[in-house]
Write an enzyme that holds these catalytic residues in place. Structure first.
Site, short mmCIF file in Angstrom:
data_model
loop_
_atom_site.label_atom_id
_atom_site.label_comp_id
_atom_site.label_asym_id
_atom_site.label_seq_id
_atom_site.Cartn_x
_atom_site.Cartn_y
_atom_site.Cartn_z
CB CYS A 61 -0.90 0.01 1.24
SG CYS A 61 -1.94 -1.47 1.41
NE ARG A 100 -6.82 -3.78 1.75
CZ ARG A 100 -7.75 -4.66 2.05
NH1 ARG A 100 -9.03 -4.32 1.89
NH2 ARG A 100 -7.45 -5.85 2.52
CG ASN A 122 3.68 0.06 2.27
OD1 ASN A 122 3.24 -0.84 1.56
ND2 ASN A 122 4.84 0.66 2.01
N GLY A 123 2.63 -2.93 3.76
CA GLY A 123 3.45 -4.11 3.88
C GLY A 123 2.67 -5.35 4.22
CG ASP A 144 -1.35 -8.00 7.47
OD1 ASP A 144 -2.29 -7.32 7.03
OD2 ASP A 144 -0.27 -8.14 6.84
CB ILE A 178 13.47 -9.26 -18.02
CG1 ILE A 178 12.05 -8.79 -17.74
CG2 ILE A 178 14.20 -8.26 -18.91
CD1 ILE A 178 11.22 -8.49 -18.96
CB SER A 218 12.42 -10.87 -5.72
OG SER A 218 12.99 -10.40 -4.51
N GLY A 219 14.51 -13.01 -5.51
CA GLY A 219 15.70 -13.56 -4.88
C GLY A 219 16.58 -12.50 -4.27
#
Length: 629
Positions: free
Chosen positions: A2, A50, A75-76, A100, A290, A362-363
């Site tokens: 958010c 949101r 946010n999160g 949460d 990509i 992601s890594g």
């Protein structure tokens, strides 16, 4: 994921105009396209945009407690919210939603600031309570951003991104020249600086508790990585523990009420994440890759190998020089100048992913946590050499050799000894600070005009790195390098890039390899289990050998690097040459544009390598124009 924004008057509780808070939040609409809300009370206003991920139909924000005493914007994601919810329920807290966010309200009531130590997640949030306090907090490693500034009317304004603050009419837009020095050194503006003078970023692992009637205090650091302790146990036992922690980190980040997938570059880190996702998922994992149109940069074949191995639902696109047209999109996404050229590819893979999923794993983070960067390997080797000779000998012999050795950007890597010789002549922290940079101190000095040099007033960007390494809770030179990478490079570059590019397209990116418990465990591993035989991330690679082929695990590290150097010698050579005629750069008076013209021509002709510096100036010019006119 958010966007949050707000205003708070620490002095008298002046009225807050809801329209101003809404304008600040609406500047972040890309971060939260699914809903918005504003709440105001005397002296305070909170705004929210949101992106619905958990409890999609419920959990609107700003969210207030049942008695109205506590209000939060968040946010999160809190990955352990279900466990915390169960604990708080036993303490008598009654929940009205399934998400949460409400856990933060109950947690604040139960534990106050100590709640932070119980949270496992990525977050930036603001809590206002009936005691007239505003509490701003950021997650341990800085995955989620938070900016703030004190305005001329006494209010403190905050927002997820700089553009949220820029929406307030009282924010004075003035360039901070020391931030320009920082940017030219590293390719990004670090978290302890901002291109707009007076604006601050809440540091990773820190909080700010503001009480009405008192001045705004300095942030309190509530967490930092520590390399002070060492894990005990056999290599096999530590490897199994590492794999268990990797599994737990990935699985905790697979909880979502919307479609979920992963970025897959074909490197070790993203491949390991995909392997563990496939192990935990009954359905095929959606993966996105990509590629690049330049040889030596394209990892599509390795990504395809991993995708085929785990039967993923795989999607691929290619980035080329024509994608330079997206530069203004990137400038708008980052606000501050940001010259990590891989941001272009990260934006493209985020846009590709958003067509198929709402959340992507992601890594990111493994190189910092497990010592995967080449510069860390070089630093460890150089420190061993430094230990063999007295400082005066190194300065005299290696320094003299380094100063006279030619700068051979065009030569094969083993023949480019100048940088190594100069590094060996210097202190380890000073040398490492230079190794993470883009534009050297000497070249910056040449690029700044006399007016520019006076404006930065002796500020040196590398000093923060030297200080971080010397003060690090660490035992070993590798520890100190990783500590600086985790606390400076990671939040300033890697996580800023991941947040802005993913949020620009309304995608939530999650970083399982930055689970704080995993990072804390990695920091206890002996250096020989992080770096061995020239291999970084050694124990991590051993732990996932059972899942991934050797050609993925042990090939030379390529990195997710956009080939801007080749582009500036080809289709974008005109863009580089035009920098010397830039009105935005000229009007600052800070730059020697003749030197910049010489760099562009030397790069185009192949005599010298300045691709990254030229990219810095392209992004700087566009950012200055957008921010300051």
């Amino acid at each position: 994921m958010c966007g949050i924004a707000g205003l708070f008057h620490p002095g008298l509780p002046k009225p807050v105009d809801p329209a101003r808070v809404r304008a600040m939040a609406d500047a972040l609409a890309h971060r939260g396209p699914d809903g918005s809300g504003v709440w105001t009370a005397p002296g305070v206003g909170l705004g929210h945009r949101r992106l619905s991920i958990i409890d999609v139909a419920g959990s609107p924000q700003p969210m207030a407690s049942a008695d109205g005493a506590i209000t939060v914007v968040f946010n999160g994601e809190i990955y352990n919210f279900q466990e915390l919810r169960a604990d708080l329920a036993t303490r008598g807290h009654v929940f009205r939603t399934e998400g949460d966010t409400e856990v933060l309200i109950a947690g604040w009531r139960a534990w106050g600031p100590a709640m932070l130590e119980r949270l496992n997640g990525m977050f930036a949030f603001a809590i206002h309570d009936a005691g007239g306090r505003l509490f701003l907090a950021r997650d341990r490693l800085g995955v989620k951003p938070l900016h703030y500034v004190e305005l001329s009317d006494g209010a403190l304004a905050f927002a997820s991104e700089l553009k949220g603050l820029l929406a307030h009419p009282l924010l004075r837009r003035q360039v901070d020249p020391t931030a320009v020095e920082d940017y030219l050194a590293f390719g990004y503006v670090p978290d302890d600086a901002c291109i707009v003078a007076g604006v601050r970023k809440l540091p990773a692992g820190s909080y700010l508790l503001i009480e009405r009637g008192r001045p705004v205090p300095a942030p309190v650091r509530w967490w930092q990585p520590s390399f002070a302790d060492r894990a005990r146990g056999s290599r096999a036992a530590l490897e199994e523990e590492l794999l268990d922690r990797l599994r737990a980190a990935v699985r905790s980040r697979m909880v979502a009420d919307v479609p979920l997938g992963a970025f897959l570059s074909g490197g070790v880190d993203s491949s390991a994440v995909v392997a563990l996702m496939a192990e935990a998922s009954r359905a095929p994992v959606t993966t996105c890759t990509i590629g690049f149109d330049e040889a030596g940069h394209d990892e599509r074949s390795y990504a395809a190998t991993v995708a085929q191995r785990f039967a993923t639902d795989h999607h691929v696109e290619v980035v080329g020089a024509g994608d330079f047209a997206l530069i203004d999109t990137l400038v708008a996404a980052f606000d501050e100048p940001f010259a990590d050229a891989s941001a272009l590819a990260t934006y493209q893979v985020s846009r590709l992913a958003r067509r198929h999923v709402t959340v992507a794993l992601s890594g990111d983070g493994a190189d910092e946590a497990f010592a995967g960067y080449r510069r860390q390997r070089f630093q460890a080797a150089e420190e061993r050499v430094r230990g063999l000779f007295p400082p005066a000998f190194r300065a005299s012999v290696f320094g003299t050799l380094g100063r006279h050795y030619p700068k051979a950007d065009w030569a094969p890597r083993p023949l480019r000894a100048k940088t190594t010789l100069l590094a060996l002549a210097d202190d380890g922290a000073e040398a490492y600070a230079r190794s993470v940079g883009v534009t050297t101190p000497a070249l910056r000095h040449a690029l700044f005009s006399e007016v520019g040099r006076r404006a930065i007033a002796g500020h040196r960007a590398e000093d923060r790195w030297v200080r971080a390494m010397r003060e690090a809770p660490a035992r070993d030179p590798l520890d100190r390098a990783q500590y600086a990478d985790l606390t400076l490079w990671l939040p300033g570059d890697i996580l800023t890039k991941a947040d802005r590019t993913s949020m620009a397209v309304g995608l939530e990116a999650r970083e399982p390899l930055l689970d704080h418990r995993l990072v804390e465990f990695a920091a206890t591993l002996p250096p020989s289990l992080r770096l061995r035989g020239g291999q970084g991330k050694w124990l991590m690679k051993k732990a996932v050998e059972r899942f991934l082929p050797r050609e993925v695990l042990y090939r030379p590290k390529m990195g997710f690097v956009t080939p801007v150097s080749a582009w500036f010698r080809g289709p974008l050579a005109g863009e580089a040459a035009a920098l010397a005629k830039s009105r935005a750069l000229a009007e600052t008076g800070w730059f020697d544009l003749a030197t910049l013209a010489r760099l562009a021509e030397a790069h185009r002709a192949g005599r010298e390598e300045h691709g990254r510096t030229l990219w810095q100036f392209v992004m700087l010019e566009r950012s200055l124009t957008r921010l300051f006119g």
